[in-house]
Design a protein around this motif. Sequence first.
Motif, PDB file in Angstrom:
ATOM      1  N   MET A   1       0.707  -1.019  -0.270  1.00 32.20           N
ATOM      2  CA  MET A   1      -0.110   0.063  -0.101  1.00 32.20           C
ATOM      3  C   MET A   1       0.746   1.185   0.222  1.00 32.20           C
ATOM      4  SD  MET A   1      -3.415  -0.842  -0.071  1.00 32.20           S
ATOM      5  CE  MET A   1      -4.129   0.960   0.210  1.00 32.20           C
ATOM      6  N   PRO A   2       1.036   2.426  -0.833  1.00 27.34           N
ATOM      7  CA  PRO A   2       1.316   4.226  -1.122  1.00 27.34           C
ATOM      8  C   PRO A   2       1.156   3.972   0.743  1.00 27.34           C
ATOM      9  CG  PRO A   2      -0.206   3.177  -2.667  1.00 27.34           C
ATOM     10  CD  PRO A   2      -0.884   2.459  -1.760  1.00 27.34           C
ATOM     11  N   GLU A   3       1.963   5.334   0.328  1.00 31.57           N
ATOM     12  CA  GLU A   3       1.449   6.233   1.930  1.00 31.57           C
ATOM     13  C   GLU A   3       0.587   7.005   0.792  1.00 31.57           C
ATOM     14  OE1 GLU A   3       3.056   8.501   5.073  1.00 31.57           O
ATOM     15  OE2 GLU A   3       3.827   6.803   4.688  1.00 31.57           O
ATOM     16  N   VAL A   4      -0.110   8.113   1.552  1.00 30.81           N
ATOM     17  CA  VAL A   4      -1.168   8.310   0.845  1.00 30.81           C
ATOM     18  C   VAL A   4      -0.744  10.057   1.371  1.00 30.81           C
ATOM     19  CG1 VAL A   4      -3.736   9.309   0.655  1.00 30.81           C
ATOM     20  CG2 VAL A   4      -2.908   6.563   0.489  1.00 30.81           C
ATOM     21  N   ILE A   5      -0.692  10.632   0.944  1.00 35.27           N
ATOM     22  CA  ILE A   5      -0.478  12.659   1.621  1.00 35.27           C
ATOM     23  C   ILE A   5      -1.436  13.467   0.886  1.00 35.27           C
ATOM     24  CG2 ILE A   5       1.340  12.648   0.347  1.00 35.27           C
ATOM     25  CD1 ILE A   5       2.095  13.770   3.280  1.00 35.27           C
ATOM     26  N   GLU A   6      -2.202  14.477   1.614  1.00 33.35           N
ATOM     27  CA  GLU A   6      -2.602  15.473   0.474  1.00 33.35           C
ATOM     28  C   GLU A   6      -0.975  16.361  -0.187  1.00 33.35           C
ATOM     29  OE1 GLU A   6      -5.774  15.838   0.050  1.00 33.35           O
ATOM     30  OE2 GLU A   6      -6.144  14.162   0.774  1.00 33.35           O
ATOM     31  N   VAL A   7      -1.632  16.971  -0.983  1.00 35.98           N
ATOM     32  CA  VAL A   7      -0.676  17.874  -1.748  1.00 35.98           C
ATOM     33  C   VAL A   7      -0.111  18.751  -0.611  1.00 35.98           C
ATOM     34  CG1 VAL A   7      -1.762  19.332  -3.005  1.00 35.98           C
ATOM     35  CG2 VAL A   7      -0.115  19.028  -3.992  1.00 35.98           C
ATOM     36  N   ASN A   8      -0.870  19.090  -0.358  1.00 37.55           N
ATOM     37  CA  ASN A   8      -0.633  20.272   1.145  1.00 37.55           C
ATOM     38  C   ASN A   8       0.211  20.211   1.873  1.00 37.55           C
ATOM     39  OD1 ASN A   8      -1.920  23.110  -1.108  1.00 37.55           O
ATOM     40  ND2 ASN A   8      -4.338  22.199   0.417  1.00 37.55           N
ATOM     41  N   ASP A   9       0.322  18.492   1.810  1.00 34.25           N
ATOM     42  CA  ASP A   9       1.192  18.376   3.117  1.00 34.25           C
ATOM     43  C   ASP A   9       2.093  17.578   3.027  1.00 34.25           C
ATOM     44  OD1 ASP A   9      -0.791  18.941   5.349  1.00 34.25           O
ATOM     45  OD2 ASP A   9      -2.222  17.076   4.800  1.00 34.25           O
ATOM     46  N   LEU A  10       3.073  17.755   1.224  1.00 33.46           N
ATOM     47  CA  LEU A  10       4.208  17.350   1.061  1.00 33.46           C
ATOM     48  C   LEU A  10       4.936  17.254   2.344  1.00 33.46           C
ATOM     49  CD1 LEU A  10       3.644  17.556  -2.581  1.00 33.46           C
ATOM     50  CD2 LEU A  10       3.605  15.571  -1.117  1.00 33.46           C
ATOM     51  N   ALA A  11       5.311  18.278   2.232  1.00 32.49           N
ATOM     52  CA  ALA A  11       6.636  18.998   3.455  1.00 32.49           C
ATOM     53  C   ALA A  11       7.104  17.950   5.099  1.00 32.49           C
ATOM     54  CB  ALA A  11       7.115  20.595   3.621  1.00 32.49           C
ATOM     55  N   THR A  12       5.464  17.547   5.270  1.00 34.32           N
ATOM     56  CA  THR A  12       6.043  16.907   6.499  1.00 34.32           C
ATOM     57  C   THR A  12       6.696  15.034   6.107  1.00 34.32           C
ATOM     58  OG1 THR A  12       3.457  15.326   5.826  1.00 34.32           O
ATOM     59  CG2 THR A  12       3.854  17.352   7.087  1.00 34.32           C
ATOM     60  N   LEU A  13       6.607  14.540   4.642  1.00 35.92           N
ATOM     61  CA  LEU A  13       7.888  13.877   4.173  1.00 35.92           C
ATOM     62  C   LEU A  13       9.090  13.914   4.409  1.00 35.92           C
ATOM     63  CD1 LEU A  13       5.732  12.619   1.065  1.00 35.92           C
ATOM     64  CD2 LEU A  13       5.532  11.755   3.318  1.00 35.92           C
ATOM     65  N   LYS A  14       9.448  15.258   4.294  1.00 32.00           N
ATOM     66  CA  LYS A  14      10.792  15.373   4.100  1.00 32.00           C
ATOM     67  C   LYS A  14      12.216  14.616   5.349  1.00 32.00           C
ATOM     68  CE  LYS A  14      14.363  19.308   4.268  1.00 32.00           C
ATOM     69  NZ  LYS A  14      15.079  20.919   4.374  1.00 32.00           N
ATOM     70  N   GLY A  15      13.180  13.689   4.496  1.00 35.45           N
ATOM     71  CA  GLY A  15      13.412  12.737   5.943  1.00 35.45           C
ATOM     72  C   GLY A  15      12.652  11.740   5.568  1.00 35.45           C
ATOM     73  N   ARG A  16      11.830  11.104   5.699  1.00 38.14           N
ATOM     74  CA  ARG A  16      11.606   9.908   5.553  1.00 38.14           C
ATOM     75  C   ARG A  16      11.200   8.925   4.629  1.00 38.14           C
ATOM     76  NH1 ARG A  16       5.104   9.723   6.018  1.00 38.14           N
ATOM     77  NH2 ARG A  16       5.543   8.126   5.916  1.00 38.14           N
ATOM     78  N   ASP A  17      11.875   7.733   4.802  1.00 39.29           N
ATOM     79  CA  ASP A  17      12.184   6.462   4.265  1.00 39.29           C
ATOM     80  C   ASP A  17      10.533   6.315   3.946  1.00 39.29           C
ATOM     81  OD1 ASP A  17      12.904   3.931   2.895  1.00 39.29           O
ATOM     82  OD2 ASP A  17      14.457   3.700   4.508  1.00 39.29           O
ATOM     83  N   LEU A  18       9.954   5.971   2.645  1.00 40.22           N
ATOM     84  CA  LEU A  18       9.185   5.628   2.098  1.00 40.22           C
ATOM     85  C   LEU A  18       9.114   3.843   1.860  1.00 40.22           C
ATOM     86  CD1 LEU A  18       7.586   8.699   0.165  1.00 40.22           C
ATOM     87  CD2 LEU A  18       7.066   8.063   1.959  1.00 40.22           C
ATOM     88  N   GLY A  19       9.771   3.402   2.333  1.00 43.37           N
ATOM     89  CA  GLY A  19      10.119   2.407   1.665  1.00 43.37           C
ATOM     90  C   GLY A  19      10.504   1.121   0.828  1.00 43.37           C
TER      91      GLY A  19
END
Length: 153
Positions: free
Chosen positions: A1-19
């Motif tokens: 299953m993909p990580e699901v995020i709203e376009v306005n919340d992309l900054a919260t992904l900074k530094g994250r490993d998405l697998g």
Amino acid sequence: MPEVIEVNDLATLKGRDLGSSRWLTVTQEQISTFATLTGDEQWIHVDVERARSGPFGDTIAHGFFVLSCSTGLLYELLEVRGASQILNYGLNRVRFTSPTPAGSRVRMNLRVLDVTEVSGGSQVLFALTFEREGQEKPVCVAELLFRYYGQAS
């Protein structure tokens, strides 16, 4: 299953490993088709008999073939909702660090290096690492830039 995020919340992904993506088997048919489409029909990619006595003991995939799988695999790992437009903006630091013989299984690991604002949206810098099953050294490492624009109407 993909990580699901709203376009306005992309900054919260900074530094994250998405697998990691699913494993893909790289077939000779895919390699040969890519060779025909790109005009790069060097024997190491398409001549199975000659490649058996070559440096890798088999035909190998083009590095750019492996890299071209990145967009589809990225969508397996990340779904951005609410964007009016998503653009593959380019690449930084691409290296093909080891061969991918025909029949190999590869998968892509995805990490978000940075998220910056651009006019009308966000630019995301992804770190891609393609690994080959049973091998420690990756076959490709790269940085991929995507741009995600505004809210969909």
